[in-house]
Design a protein around this motif. Structure first.
Motif, short mmCIF file in Angstrom:
data_model
loop_
_atom_site.label_atom_id
_atom_site.label_comp_id
_atom_site.label_asym_id
_atom_site.label_seq_id
_atom_site.Cartn_x
_atom_site.Cartn_y
_atom_site.Cartn_z
N HIS A 149 -3.38 -2.44 6.73
CA HIS A 149 -4.71 -2.69 6.17
C HIS A 149 -5.76 -2.91 7.26
O HIS A 149 -5.47 -3.46 8.32
CB HIS A 149 -4.69 -3.92 5.26
N THR B 126 0.84 -1.19 0.00
CA THR B 126 0.00 0.00 0.00
C THR B 126 0.88 1.25 0.00
O THR B 126 1.96 1.23 0.62
CB THR B 126 -0.93 0.00 1.23
N SER C 240 2.66 -3.52 5.00
CA SER C 240 1.36 -3.12 4.44
C SER C 240 0.24 -3.95 5.04
O SER C 240 -0.88 -3.46 5.21
CB SER C 240 1.37 -3.28 2.91
#
Length: 285
Positions: free
Chosen positions: A283, A93, A279
């Protein structure tokens, strides 16, 4: 000519929009440190779209090794190319990556034993608040990660051990995790510091296995851990001992031993895995 006058502004507008959505790296930024009595340099990677959007981003603090400075990950680690690719293919991300300099004045990420050089205090009390106020960074544990190689891998391990409330994940790479015996430590430092309690406290705070023994296990478990070290790396043993100790203490962590040595070829291959791992903590589940 009339058509040209119409098309040119549209061209420059489109070109400007494309530029705004490219990633940016600035590798000679500075922050004034009262703690260290000097300006300190740092580098920052801003993901594609940062200048175009208004959103806030998670942050990865990425620490260099001995002999490098804040430009190490930029120049040799190819952080911009690797991060751009990871964000584009969806394996990570978009995040801001901050790379501090720990090789000016004195080398290393910690306060010295006499507390005269206080780099760790600078990192947490000055650098981190400064960059998180200058950039659109989400200032929550969930959205803050740390990683680094070699000396920076040691910094990663101990920073997350010392301040587990600040980091959601920690990824030491080829980490300097030497487990010096206390008697050997005394021989090195007792001529500088006579106070045995001070020596013991410093030892406990900077010896990798002791950190697992003296810290709150539940706080250690609140950090997601990812270790990665080459099978031909001279730091392999220290990393393995920490892995074994964590395993016995049932502290969840990922431990990778891959074919490779203590070099940038290995760390460039590690970085995409780091970006994907951190990442996952950013999330929403």
């Amino acid at each position: 000519m009339k058509i040209l006058r119409i098309l040119l502004p549209l061209f420059f507008l489109s070109f400007s929009s494309l530029l705004a959505q490219e990633s940016r790296v600035f590798d000679a930024l500075t922050v004034d440190s009262k703690i260290l009595g000097m300006e300190r340099k740092f580098a920052v990677y801003l993901p594609p779209g940062y200048e175009y959007s208004q959103r806030s981003y998670p942050v990865l603090y990425l620490l260099h090794g001995a002999g490098d400075d804040q430009t190490g990950w930029v120049q040799f680690g190819e952080v911009q190319r690797i991060a751009d690719n990871a964000f584009e293919d969806g394996t990570a991300t978009p995040m801001i990556i901050v790379m501090p300099d720990a090789n000016t004045g004195k080398r290393g990420y910690f306060n010295d034993i006499k507390n005269e050089w206080r780099y760790e205090d600078f990192f947490f009390e000055e650098l981190m608040p400064y960059v998180e106020s200058q950039y659109r960074i989400k200032r929550e544990k969930k959205y803050r990660a740390i990683s680094g190689l070699s000396m920076g891998g040691g910094g990663t391990y101990f920073y997350a051990m010392h301040r587990p409330e600040l980091f959601s994940s920690a990824c030491p790479l080829s980490a300097s995790l030497r487990n010096t015996a206390y008697d050997d430590f005394l021989k090195r430092f007792e001529s500088e510091v006579k106070d045995k309690d001070q020596l013991r406290a410093y030892y406990d705070k900077h010896q990798a296995l002791r950190q697992l023994e003296v810290n709150d296990i539940e706080k250690i478990k609140s950090v997601k851990w990812f270790f990665d070290c080459g099978d031909d790396d001279f730091l392999y043993e220290g990393n393995s001992l920490v892995h074994i100790a964590m395993k016995k203490m049932e502290i969840p962590h990922e431990f990778r031993i891959r074919d490779g040595a203590h070099n940038w070829t290995y760390w460039r291959e590690s970085l995409p895995n780091v970006l994907a791992f951190v990442s996952d903590t950013f999330h929403q589940k």
